[in-house]
Design an enzyme around this catalytic site. Structure first.
Site, PDB file in Angstrom:
ATOM      1  N   GLY A  80       0.545  -1.146  -0.516  1.00  0.00           N
ATOM      2  CA  GLY A  80       0.142  -0.199   0.498  1.00  0.00           C
ATOM      3  C   GLY A  80       1.069   1.031   0.398  1.00  0.00           C
ATOM      4  CE1 TYR A  81       3.356   2.035  -3.982  1.00  0.00           C
ATOM      5  CE2 TYR A  81       1.245   0.775  -3.703  1.00  0.00           C
ATOM      6  CZ  TYR A  81       2.655   1.476  -4.213  1.00  0.00           C
ATOM      7  OH  TYR A  81       3.359   0.613  -5.331  1.00  0.00           O
TER       8      TYR A  81
END
Lengths: 158, 158
Positions: free
Chosen positions: A28-29
């Site tokens: 994820g970011y």
């Protein structure tokens, strides 16, 4: 910092599947801004926090830190942008270089890409038969781009 | 992860200056999104990468990793959002608690705030004489907010 020099290709057919063992990757970011990507990844039992600078051609500055697995999982479940990216990675050695074949899941199911990391931008290499069109320069294939434009929405491209 | 419970106050006058030694802090942001702040900081000879979640009242999840000084400096100079935040921090022990007095520089010069970290949201503490109005709930004073709305532009507030 490392300078990461990568080339990325679409994968053709299924022949690659017999050549390695897939490992699940969840990532994820915290930032998907192209100038300063901050990625959290869990691969097997390892958590990493990776920072990537702007792409210059096929090169990119990269800083990577191993973090505790439970902290990586907490960041993925609690803080990262939605959706997460999930894929299996199969590492395949061909003519002395390691190819990473990523088969995406979820909203990106059907997308399979292969990457190799090179020591220089001009380094020669041999393509396995299952390697198709190069997409190194195509920003749609950046994992951070797949957050907002998942493969299932690419009607025009297929 | 730690849960960080902090209260923040404006500082009145200069009396605090005699009570400690200022250390220069330079920090920048890879993400200044309020749900997922990613901060790079250099304080003295120490580099840190800090991730902060959404503020809930006066609490906030925080994950902090020490990184090599030269990598922190490279991230500050090459990747972080502009401008960087610079300030001096003076740590002052008062009635058993450590206050951090931050005197901002650059576009935020003139702004001086004092913070204490508490063990619980209801913990009692004694205020030094130089501690004024509480601003814990005022998002303008978040360091990540000062990037886009520096103190020099707060004409209406003064």
């Amino acid at each position: 910092m490392n300078i990461e020099i990568e080339r990325k290709f679409l994968v053709v057919g299924d022949a690659w599947k017999k050549q390695g063992t897939p490992i699940l990757i969840r990532q994820g970011y915290l930032s998907s801004h192209p100038d300063r990507v901050v990625r959290v990844r869990v691969e097997g039992e390892t958590g990493t926090l990776t920072i990537k600078g702007r792409v210059e051609g096929i090169s990119r500055g990269e800083w990577e830190y191993v973090i505790p697995l439970e902290e990586a999982n907490a960041l993925l479940s609690g803080l990262c942008e939605r959706p997460l990216i999930e894929k299996t990675r199969t590492r395949i050695v061909h003519a002395g270089l390691t190819w990473e074949v990523d088969a995406f899941l979820g909203d990106n199911a059907g997308l399979v890409v292969a990457e190799i990391e090179l020591q220089s931008e001009t380094q020669a290499f041999e393509r396995p038969q299952w390697v198709g069109q190069e997409v190194s320069d195509d920003a749609r294939y950046f994992n951070a781009s797949l957050l907002r434009h998942p493969y299932k929405d690419w009607q025009q491209a297929r």
